[in-house]
Design an enzyme around this catalytic site. Structure first.
Site, mmCIF file in Angstrom:
data_model
loop_
_atom_site.group_PDB
_atom_site.id
_atom_site.type_symbol
_atom_site.label_atom_id
_atom_site.label_comp_id
_atom_site.label_asym_id
_atom_site.label_seq_id
_atom_site.Cartn_x
_atom_site.Cartn_y
_atom_site.Cartn_z
ATOM 1 N N HIS A 132 -3.948 -10.582 1.503
ATOM 2 C CA HIS A 132 -4.677 -10.069 1.254
ATOM 3 C C HIS A 132 -3.259 -7.983 1.105
ATOM 4 O O HIS A 132 -3.142 -7.704 2.588
ATOM 5 C CB HIS A 132 -5.226 -9.749 2.354
ATOM 6 N N HIS A 156 -2.993 -4.041 -0.226
ATOM 7 C CA HIS A 156 -3.676 -3.125 -1.795
ATOM 8 C C HIS A 156 -2.074 -2.080 -2.224
ATOM 9 O O HIS A 156 -1.993 -1.207 -1.306
ATOM 10 C CB HIS A 156 -4.439 -2.240 -1.287
ATOM 11 N N PHE A 157 -1.529 -2.423 -3.025
ATOM 12 C CA PHE A 157 0.128 -1.889 -3.508
ATOM 13 C C PHE A 157 -0.961 -1.224 -4.516
ATOM 14 O O PHE A 157 0.133 -0.158 -5.451
ATOM 15 C CB PHE A 157 0.454 -2.570 -4.289
ATOM 16 N N ARG A 158 -1.794 0.090 -4.678
ATOM 17 C CA ARG A 158 -2.080 0.811 -4.810
ATOM 18 C C ARG A 158 -1.743 1.276 -6.729
ATOM 19 O O ARG A 158 -2.592 2.184 -6.949
ATOM 20 C CB ARG A 158 -1.211 2.256 -4.522
ATOM 21 N N ASN A 174 -9.494 -2.887 -5.615
ATOM 22 C CA ASN A 174 -9.672 -1.689 -5.630
ATOM 23 C C ASN A 174 -8.251 -0.685 -5.977
ATOM 24 O O ASN A 174 -8.510 -0.025 -5.062
ATOM 25 C CB ASN A 174 -10.126 -1.310 -4.040
ATOM 26 N N HIS A 208 -15.991 -9.347 1.610
ATOM 27 C CA HIS A 208 -15.118 -7.871 2.284
ATOM 28 C C HIS A 208 -16.768 -7.856 3.564
ATOM 29 O O HIS A 208 -17.942 -7.935 2.738
ATOM 30 C CB HIS A 208 -14.758 -6.857 1.846
ATOM 31 N N HIS A 230 -10.226 -10.271 7.257
ATOM 32 C CA HIS A 230 -10.466 -9.984 7.948
ATOM 33 C C HIS A 230 -11.396 -10.133 9.277
ATOM 34 O O HIS A 230 -12.286 -8.717 9.611
ATOM 35 C CB HIS A 230 -10.109 -8.085 7.360
ATOM 36 N N ASP A 261 -3.436 -6.665 5.668
ATOM 37 C CA ASP A 261 -4.576 -5.619 4.671
ATOM 38 C C ASP A 261 -3.830 -4.302 4.262
ATOM 39 O O ASP A 261 -4.593 -3.771 4.551
ATOM 40 C CB ASP A 261 -5.728 -5.530 5.705
ATOM 41 N N HIS A 267 -2.032 4.338 2.968
ATOM 42 C CA HIS A 267 -3.114 5.876 2.547
ATOM 43 C C HIS A 267 -1.719 7.186 2.890
ATOM 44 O O HIS A 267 -0.934 6.642 4.247
ATOM 45 C CB HIS A 267 -4.643 6.277 3.207
HETATM 46 O O1 DOR Z 1 -9.810 0.135 5.990
HETATM 47 C C1 DOR Z 1 -9.792 -0.580 5.120
HETATM 48 N N1 DOR Z 1 -8.598 -0.353 3.577
HETATM 49 N N2 DOR Z 1 -9.943 -1.611 4.177
HETATM 50 C C2 DOR Z 1 -11.147 -1.845 3.035
HETATM 51 O O2 DOR Z 1 -12.134 -2.236 3.071
HETATM 52 C C3 DOR Z 1 -10.056 -1.305 2.121
HETATM 53 C C4 DOR Z 1 -9.217 -0.658 2.162
HETATM 54 C C5 DOR Z 1 -7.911 0.088 1.194
HETATM 55 O O3 DOR Z 1 -7.908 -0.174 -0.071
HETATM 56 O O4 DOR Z 1 -7.736 1.371 1.898
HETATM 57 ZN ZN ZN Z 2 -8.333 -5.004 1.752
#
Ligand code: DOR
Ligand code: ZN
Length: 442
Positions: A64, A66-68, A98, A193, A246, A319, A323
């Site tokens: 899990h 998020h490599f953006r 996402n 989720h 999560h 997860d 940011h």
């Molecule tokens: O805290 C989170 N950040 N929960 C999520 O469901 C998405 C993730 C994100 O992509 O920043």
């Molecule tokens: Zn996530």
């Protein structure tokens, strides 16, 4: 380099540890010579690593992240976040949909697979997102046509959001049920989720507080519990394999445990921040402790550790959601983006617990039980099986994909020294033991 010998390391296996010399030739494990008390076999290679006292694991899997990329490259790219993964001993990751554009079409998946092709040190797999019915049609198309077979191979499952989070991917009305039915039919694991949009919206409306810890009240434990109840019901009605993302609450864990007892295809993961942090950490972290689902009171974390010990929890997954530090400084604080980086610190934190130490600098009196073999199960065998990732463990004839761990080496986590593009961590200054280095991956 054509051949590499890793001498005298301890291979951590589900069936027990084994001291061995491992000879790798052209990237393939050529020989595993298990050391017994009998005569030693002398192996030679172009390069030798003396691994006495070190542990050997298969390259860890983080199912899990998020490599953006594409679309949020200021937070991270596949290149920077892969480097972060590998620096933390993780050589396979499953990336969430996402992004911008979101991974809800064959074209978007193809583009991600194309970018990932050049990341040789880290094997990046992708979840397909579904928020509208047309995305499910696209998924069916992906699964039906012979021409997409190689793309399908890079897709590890479907991701469904029951409420909005970063990227606003909450499934439209009726889509959740359709996603469960389709995943059951196509035999695709469905990662959900689990937060309830009605309870979250109501709590947000009633909230009058402005401080960051209100985030844990706005997305309360009951919200996760209700969403898991709904998801388990859908799994029961359709026969789909539900994987709860999560998991963060005591009651949520009980619901998963009951579903397993009832013979349903339900699995779950927990994130390191729900194991190591709690609402008590808002004071030092501020918005750096904001994520969805949010931090919980310490009793929930303790229950999750018990769930690991009992075997109810299948995976630990980071997860990883970087940011930028600047983005996290938003005022009012409750509007700051949710998510924390974690792919590089997950294995060291777990190794520290397995070494008999609890790494939280301000919350000392807690020592959960965890063995090295548990880390392998939670971060390799289980995710590998659940998402059919086809990674081989340390076996003769398989491609080398190994992580060497110095179990006693103490180091301090410093955001500035981590490799994620965001360069901060919620574990700043924590002392951990266990440095994981990728020893051989071709
Ligand atoms: O805290 C989170 N950040 N929960 C999520 O469901 C998405 C993730 C994100 O992509 O920043
Ligand atoms: Zn996530």
């Amino acid at each position: 380099m054509t051949s590499l010998l890793i001498r005298g390391g301890t291979v951590v296996r589900p069936t027990g540890d084994e001291r061995a010399d491992i000879l790798i030739n052209e990237g393939v494990i050529d020989e595993i010579f298990v050391r017994t008390t009998g005569p030693q076999k002398l192996l030679a290679a172009d390069q030798t690593i003396e691994a006495n006292g070190q542990l050997l694991f298969p390259g860890f899997i983080d199912c899990h992240v998020h490599f953006r990329e594409p679309g949020m490259e200021q937070k991270g790219t596949m290149e920077t976040e892969s480097q972060s993964a590998v620096a933390g001993g993780v050589t396979t990751v499953c990336d969430m949909p996402n992004t911008n554009p979101p991974t809800v079409s064959i074209a978007a998946l193809r583009e991600k697979v194309r970018i990932a092709e050049s990341m040789s040190a880290c094997d990046i797999r992708f979840f397909f997102g579904v928020t509208q019915s047309e995305h499910i049609q696209e998924l069916r198309h992906l699964w039906a046509e012979q021409e997409f077979v190689s793309l399908r191979d890079r897709c590890c499952g479907v991701k469904l959001y029951l409420d909005h989070s970063t990227g606003n991917q909450k499934a439209a009305k009726g889509v959740a049920e359709e996603a469960f039915r389709t995943c059951a039919e196509l035999k695709i694991p469905l990662v959900v989720h689990c937060e309830d949009p009605v309870l979250n919206a109501r709590a947000a409306k009633l909230n009058t507080r402005m401080d960051i810890s209100a985030h844990s009240l706005i997305r309360a434990p009951e919200s996760e519990q209700r969403a898991i109840t709904v998801a388990v019901e859908l799994a029961k009605g359709t026969g789909a394999h539900l994987h709860v993302a999560h998991l963060s609450t005591k009651r949520g864990l009980e619901l998963v445990e009951q579903a397993k007892k009832d013979g349903l295809a339900v699995t779950c993961e927990v994130a390191p921040h729900h194991l190591f942090l709690s609402t008590e950490d808002y004071e030092t972290l501020g918005t750096l402790g904001k994520m969805n689902p949010p931090l919980r009171t310490p009793d929930h974390g303790e229950a999750l550790w018990a769930g690991i010990e009992k075997g109810t929890i299948d995976c630990v997954a980071s997860d990883h959601a970087p940011h930028t530090f600047e983005e996290k400084q938003t005022v009012p604080v409750l509007t700051a983006p949710s998510g924390v980086p974690g792919v590089e610190t997950m294995i060291p934190l777990l190794l520290t617990v397995a070494a008999g130490r609890w790494p939280h600098p301000r919350r000392r009196s807690f020592q959960p039980k965890l063995m090295y073999a548990d880390i392998r199960r939670l971060c390799f065998d289980n995710p590998n099986r659940i998402f059919s990732l086809r990674q081989t463990a340390i076996e003769q004839g398989s491609m080398a994909n190994l992580v060497l761990v110095q179990p006693e080496e103490e180091w301090e986590i410093r955001g500035a020294q981590l490799h994620s593009k965001c360069r901060w961590t919620p574990y700043e200054g924590w002392k951990v033991v266990g440095k994981a280095t990728v020893a051989g991956r071709w």
